[in-house]
Design an enzyme around this catalytic site. Structure first.
Site, PDB file in Angstrom:
ATOM      1  CB  THR A  75      25.148   7.533   2.560  1.00  0.00           C
ATOM      2  OG1 THR A  75      26.192   7.890   3.470  1.00  0.00           O
ATOM      3  CG2 THR A  75      23.953   7.042   3.366  1.00  0.00           C
ATOM      4  CG  PHE A 100      19.874   7.969   1.243  1.00  0.00           C
ATOM      5  CD1 PHE A 100      19.443   8.567   2.412  1.00  0.00           C
ATOM      6  CD2 PHE A 100      21.151   8.261   0.784  1.00  0.00           C
ATOM      7  CE1 PHE A 100      20.255   9.442   3.110  1.00  0.00           C
ATOM      8  CE2 PHE A 100      21.971   9.137   1.469  1.00  0.00           C
ATOM      9  CZ  PHE A 100      21.528   9.722   2.640  1.00  0.00           C
TER      10      PHE A 100
END
Length: 427
Positions: free
Chosen positions: A299, A301
């Site tokens: 992921t 960010f």
């Protein structure tokens, strides 16, 4: 700008009361007048910072050198303006540098100091306050810790609350997910980037390491329900088919919140997909470790702040922009925009389209009798170049010719952390 009293900010914390009070000890009822960095008016809010302006100024011996660096920076102000990516009534924030009659950049006037010059930490010796969405044990908390080690992480129940926390000076930074290697883009945060006036100042990538958690003593065969965030359930679908083939799967708003829910309600028939750190925080046992179907589950960010950073060329930078094409330029606008980067050998790392909220539809045809209705889109583009580079400035100058709206969301260092598939709870 809305007053802080009109914004309902709710922060959740699972820590004991004493620890929670310590965390928010610097947010006490005291009125502080704040001059915002991109607005001219002042506003006050009761939940302000806990020190007055004079205390802040006592730690600002570096301001004199900062003013000197601005005066000697030449065209640096134009680059900062380009990163801001928007205009107001008093400050020219255009992308293309304006030259004087002698061919050189016009002298840059020294801007008056704002309260943002007295940051980043409002309390002497205090850690940076970083807002994230979720509860303790969430992957976003691990991302905040990797982006800002030893920070004071502030959990928020919604993405937009994290944006508002930074805008209202309750937090100094926000770290929010923008895309996952398996689940794709988090569209909500793309929309919020355009709605709010925060700037991207960095990025961080976190490998996602899922575990199956339950109360102590619970066996996998006794689990009749598995709860977690929808993306976490999708990323562990095949593993759950083997581990809990007869268990129902229910969506939860957050992975760590699912683990907290099991512990709080003492659910012996329910398991959660979350991180190993969530198991430690909520006294749960790990029934299965590393249950993500794809080991390359990462992921990305974004790190957000009230003010942009000054772009440099001493390390790899990435720049994020958003634009809307001019309708009268025809259907080849997107090709022309992308060609502006290709001709200058600028690599695009991402392009994302989102419906134009103010103009969702465009009628195609002659006169008032349109023959078709097409969606109008906003395009988000990431490219590998710093706004300090002339090629990036020239590319955006060309892009402006084909767009009705263009905003630079941020020019920031790329995450160059060596690749590792270690779990996020150690991040």
């Amino acid at each position: 700008m809305q007053a802080a009293t009109s914004c309902d900010l709710k922060f959740r914390s699972t820590t004991p009361t004493a620890r929670r009070n310590k965390r928010f000890s610097h947010v006490i009822p005291r009125r502080v007048s704040v001059t915002c960095g991109y607005r001219s008016e002042s506003f006050s809010f009761p939940n302000g910072v806990s020190v007055n302006r004079a205390d802040w100024q006592s730690s600002c011996a570096i301001l004199s050198s900062k003013v000197a660096s601005v005066e000697n920076s030449g065209g640096l102000a134009d680059k900062i303006a380009a990163v801001n990516g928007h205009t107001n009534g008093s400050v020219n924030l255009g992308i293309v540098a304006v030259e004087s009659t002698n061919g050189k950049l016009a002298p840059v006037p020294v801007q008056p100091l704002t309260i943002t010059d007295f940051s980043p930490a409002p309390l002497h010796g205090s850690s940076l306050r970083v807002a994230y969405q979720g509860v303790s044990g969430a992957y976003s908390e691990a991302a905040a810790g990797k982006a800002y080690p030893n920070c004071d992480a502030i959990p928020c129940d919604q993405f937009d609350v994290a944006f508002q926390a930074v805008e209202l000076w309750i937090a100094d930074r926000a770290v929010l997910p923008v895309e996952n290697s398996l689940g794709g883009s988090i569209h909500r945060n793309y929309d919020l980037l355009l709605r709010h006036r925060l700037h991207i100042v960095g990025e961080v990538q976190i490998p996602v390491h899922h575990c199956l958690l339950a109360l102590p003593g619970v066996r996998t065969a006794c689990v009749s329900r598995v709860i977690s965030h929808p993306q976490a359930l999708a990323q562990t679908e095949h593993s759950l088919d083997v581990l809990t083939p007869h268990a129902a799967r229910e969506a939860f708003h957050d992975t760590a919140a699912a683990a907290e829910y099991i512990a709080t309600n003492n659910l012996h028939d329910t398991a959660a997909v979350a991180s190993a750190r969530a198991a430690e925080l909520y006294n749960l046992q790990i029934l299965a470790d590393g249950i993500q179907d794809d080991p390359g589950n990462v992921t990305r960010f974004l790190m957000l702040a009230r003010e942009p950073i000054i772009p440099r060329t001493d390390r790899p930078f990435k720049t994020s922009i958003v634009f809307a094409a001019q309708e009268h330029k025809g259907t080849s606008v997107l090709f022309k925009v992308l060609s502006a980067f290709a001709f200058r050998d600028i690599s695009l790392t991402k392009i994302e389209s989102r419906p134009h909220h103010n103009r969702p539809l465009r009628v195609v045809g002659d006169g008032s009798f349109g023959t078709a209705k097409n969606f109008e889109y906003m395009f988000y583009v990431d490219f590998e170049a710093s706004m300090a580079e002339p090629r990036a400035q020239n590319a955006l100058a060309e892009v402006q010719e084909y767009t009705s709206f263009l905003r630079v969301l941020g020019s920031y260092p790329m995450d160059m952390t060596p690749w590792s598939m270690t779990s996020t709870e150690d991040a």
